[in-house]
Structures are given as structure tokens and as C-alpha cells.
Design a protein around this motif. Sequence first.
Motif, PDB file in Angstrom:
ATOM      1  N   ASN A   1       0.839  -1.198   0.000  1.00 39.77           N
ATOM      2  CA  ASN A   1       0.000   0.000   0.000  1.00 39.77           C
ATOM      3  C   ASN A   1       0.870   1.242   0.000  1.00 39.77           C
ATOM      4  O   ASN A   1       1.969   1.252   0.565  1.00 39.77           O
ATOM      5  CB  ASN A   1      -0.915   0.013   1.230  1.00 39.77           C
ATOM      6  N   THR A   2       0.382   2.296  -0.628  1.00 34.78           N
ATOM      7  CA  THR A   2       1.120   3.554  -0.704  1.00 34.78           C
ATOM      8  C   THR A   2       0.286   4.680  -0.100  1.00 34.78           C
ATOM      9  O   THR A   2      -0.923   4.556   0.083  1.00 34.78           O
ATOM     10  CB  THR A   2       1.472   3.904  -2.160  1.00 34.78           C
TER      11      THR A   2
ATOM     12  N   LEU B   1       9.139  -1.619   1.321  1.00 37.23           N
ATOM     13  CA  LEU B   1      10.073  -2.746   1.295  1.00 37.23           C
ATOM     14  C   LEU B   1       9.280  -3.989   0.936  1.00 37.23           C
ATOM     15  O   LEU B   1       8.746  -4.685   1.789  1.00 37.23           O
ATOM     16  CB  LEU B   1      10.773  -2.926   2.646  1.00 37.23           C
ATOM     17  N   GLN B   2       9.176  -4.241  -0.377  1.00 41.49           N
ATOM     18  CA  GLN B   2       8.355  -5.340  -0.868  1.00 41.49           C
ATOM     19  C   GLN B   2       9.128  -6.281  -1.771  1.00 41.49           C
ATOM     20  O   GLN B   2       8.795  -7.447  -1.880  1.00 41.49           O
ATOM     21  CB  GLN B   2       7.148  -4.756  -1.625  1.00 41.49           C
ATOM     22  N   SER B   3      10.164  -5.773  -2.409  1.00 41.28           N
ATOM     23  CA  SER B   3      10.867  -6.569  -3.424  1.00 41.28           C
ATOM     24  C   SER B   3      12.372  -6.322  -3.348  1.00 41.28           C
ATOM     25  O   SER B   3      12.846  -5.411  -2.659  1.00 41.28           O
ATOM     26  CB  SER B   3      10.372  -6.178  -4.821  1.00 41.28           C
TER      27      SER B   3
ATOM     28  N   ALA C   1       6.713   5.233   8.243  1.00 42.18           N
ATOM     29  CA  ALA C   1       5.267   5.361   8.432  1.00 42.18           C
ATOM     30  C   ALA C   1       4.643   3.986   8.448  1.00 42.18           C
ATOM     31  O   ALA C   1       4.739   3.242   7.472  1.00 42.18           O
ATOM     32  CB  ALA C   1       4.654   6.205   7.310  1.00 42.18           C
ATOM     33  N   GLY C   2       4.009   3.617   9.563  1.00 42.63           N
ATOM     34  CA  GLY C   2       3.311   2.341   9.634  1.00 42.63           C
ATOM     35  C   GLY C   2       3.989   1.342  10.540  1.00 42.63           C
ATOM     36  O   GLY C   2       5.215   1.337  10.691  1.00 42.63           O
TER      37      GLY C   2
ATOM     38  N   ALA D   1       5.312   1.538   5.369  1.00 44.95           N
ATOM     39  CA  ALA D   1       4.975   0.180   5.806  1.00 44.95           C
ATOM     40  C   ALA D   1       3.535   0.181   6.313  1.00 44.95           C
ATOM     41  O   ALA D   1       3.273  -0.002   7.497  1.00 44.95           O
ATOM     42  CB  ALA D   1       5.928  -0.277   6.899  1.00 44.95           C
ATOM     43  N   ILE D   2       2.596   0.382   5.400  1.00 44.45           N
ATOM     44  CA  ILE D   2       1.187   0.513   5.792  1.00 44.45           C
ATOM     45  C   ILE D   2       0.346  -0.630   5.227  1.00 44.45           C
ATOM     46  O   ILE D   2      -0.817  -0.464   4.887  1.00 44.45           O
ATOM     47  CB  ILE D   2       0.621   1.879   5.360  1.00 44.45           C
TER      48      ILE D   2
END
Length: 407
Positions: free
Chosen positions: A66-67, A81-83, A103-104, A192-193
Motif C-alpha cells: 500500500n502507498t 520494502l516489498q521486493s 510510516a506504519g 509500511a502501511i
Amino acid sequence: MMYLYMGHMRWKDIMPYEPWFWKKNNIDLVKDHVEKVDVHGKSIGTRSGHLLKYDQLIIATGSNANTLNIDGADLDGVSTLQSIQDLAYIESKTKNVKNVVIAGGGLIGVELAEMFHSRKIAITHLIRESSYSSSLLPEEESKIISQHIKQHGVDLRAQTEIQKINSDSKGAVTSVTTNTGEEFECQFVGIAIGVRPNVNWLNDSNIELAQGILVNQFLRTNIPDIYAIGDCAELRSPDKGRKAIEPIWYTGKMMGEAVAKTICGKETKYQPGIWFNSAKFFAIEYQCYGEILPSLPNDQDSLYWENKGGDKSIRINYNRYGVVGFNLLGVRFRQEVCHEWIHRQSTIEDVLAELELAFFDPEFTKPLAQNVREVYTSVTGKTILKKGNGQYNRVFQFLKKKKSPAL
């Protein structure tokens, strides 16, 4: 991926297989983006123009991070941080930074914090909850994690969200402005949401979607010969105690094994069994088995023990039928033992009498089972005696023979 950034692992250490694996196993590894599925022609189309035919198709496209929908979210120096690509970008953008904002909450948030902490970068961590992971953890455990994060020098700000990311004339991040009216200097912002199933590219495919790709108990979609597994899959009828979408590693693994058996001729249901999850918040390990909700349901009671140092806790939830869940911070319990107690609806008193069976902390760790029993005695007035070796050895031998479906 966090351990690459921290220098504990190398790029080659996180490859799922050696480069020679694919050819040796007759797998044609195509590096491309799939953009469409033709369910009538049984083919997929790629961004580079290739058309690939299939007999059976397994979709395992995972999640998208999510952004933030705010000013500055697309600036140079903002990333999730997903990939592996995200990690490479973070590496390139944080070599000389002094301050970052995260954030998150959740696991990705604390992983980012630990990554930056390892390089002595000042961290401001913003979460919208009243304490860390309070949407996942009961109040006591959430406070332990919040305090532990602060003890590592992280400036953790509760009930605080980014409203705007500010930049200089070159478009680089300089600070964030929050809903509290504060401005925090930073040169990088980590997002990081949460995540969502990566399925939007299937909108015109005739494959039935909700939040994810809808599948039955065999992980079949509404289209013959098409399956979905992992984060992108949404079960039409999840088992009791399970969610329709579960973006965690072991469920994807189990889904893959079930579908592999089915397409090879042995039709196999996806049966995840009793819920479990594990994580690590800096130095505190977390384990959960069964049903542990942030707020205790009316039909349940909870036995909670916490050490004086405030970095270990044990929670056992139970109802009139038996135990329903275990929550552990800084303490290790055996998964198969907890699952068997939940499965056979052991009473809280039987569990407390056998509690030594569950522990597998490192050697010379101080025994804690009696501490937990004493809490129960102080609340109920009932004294629970530890079962003798002969009694619970028989239970242990039974558990050794019985394989948990989640192992």
C-alpha cells in the motif's frame, strides 16, 4: 531482505535456487511481465509481446504494498520494502542519510527500523495506533513491543500520521509534516502501511475477483484449469478461525503443495489447520498459536504472565470447552504441542499441569512453567500441580507420533 542490508547475508544467500536449477529441472524461466490472460484461448500475454499457451495455470502474483495518497509520496527517497528492487533502491538512497521517517507499524515497519538502526541512522517511527501493533496484539503485549522499540533508540510516535512529504528544489526528501502539526527532518521515508492482493491486472480476464482472486477449497478459480495461491488468493469459504486472505509465508507454501498434488493427479484440499504466526521485533521473538484477538471475546478468559523485566510474556486464552490460543513474547513454545492442546480442547488446568511439554527455550533458560501456574492460582485460588514424568511422557510420545498439518 533486511539481513542483506544489515550485512548478515549476501545477495546470493537469498536466491530461492541456484542459477542452474531451472534448466536442470526442465523449467523455462521467463523474465517478463504478464499483462493479460486469455481464458478462452488458454494463453497469457507478456509485456514484451510473447504469447504463452497453458494447459493449467497457477497464479501466484503475491501482494502489492500500500502507498500513501499524499503530496510528496512519489518523491525521490520514498519507498516501501516489498521486493529486491525496493531493497536495492533503499540501499542506494540511504548510504549517507542521517535521519529517516518510517510510516506504519507491523512487521515491515519494525524490520525497516532495525535495518536503519544497524547503520546508526536516527529513526522517527510514526504509527496511527495508540501502541505498536495494537490491531494485532492485546494491550499488554503491544505495550511491551512499543517499549522495546523505544529502548533501541527509535523515536516512536503513536497516533501520528504523515500528511505531507516535503522536498528541496531538486525533488529530494527533506522532511515530513504530520497530522499533529509537527515537522520531522529526514532524507528518506519508509512506507509500511500494509499490502493488498496483486490482482488489478486481471480486471478484464473473466476470472472472478473480490479483494483477491476467489478460489474454492482446492484453490480453483471460477475458470477451469486456473488456480490461485499465496497472497493473491481469497478463499470463498475459509476454515473456522482462518481469514479469507492470509499474506504470510507458510500459507503460500502449503497452497503450493496442495495445488501441485492436484495438478499431478492427486486432488488435494487446502487445509491450513490451526492458525500460527511468528515474527521478531528487534530482540523479542513473537509466536501465536490459535485464536488470540486484540480484545478478549466475551466467551473467553485469559491467563497472562509477564516477567519483571518486561520483555517476556505468556498468554493462554480459553473458554468453557478448553484452550483456544497461545501468545508468546520472548518465550518459545513447541508448535505441535500447542496445536494438540487446542485440537483436543484441553482444559486450562490440564495445559498448566503439562506446561513443561511446550517450552523449548535455549539450554539453561530459567524454567517459567511454575510462574504461570502461580498466576492462575493467584486469580482462581486453585493450585495446579506439575504432572509427573510418567504422566506427561506418555503425552509427549503421542505428540511425537502425530504430525501437525502445519509442519
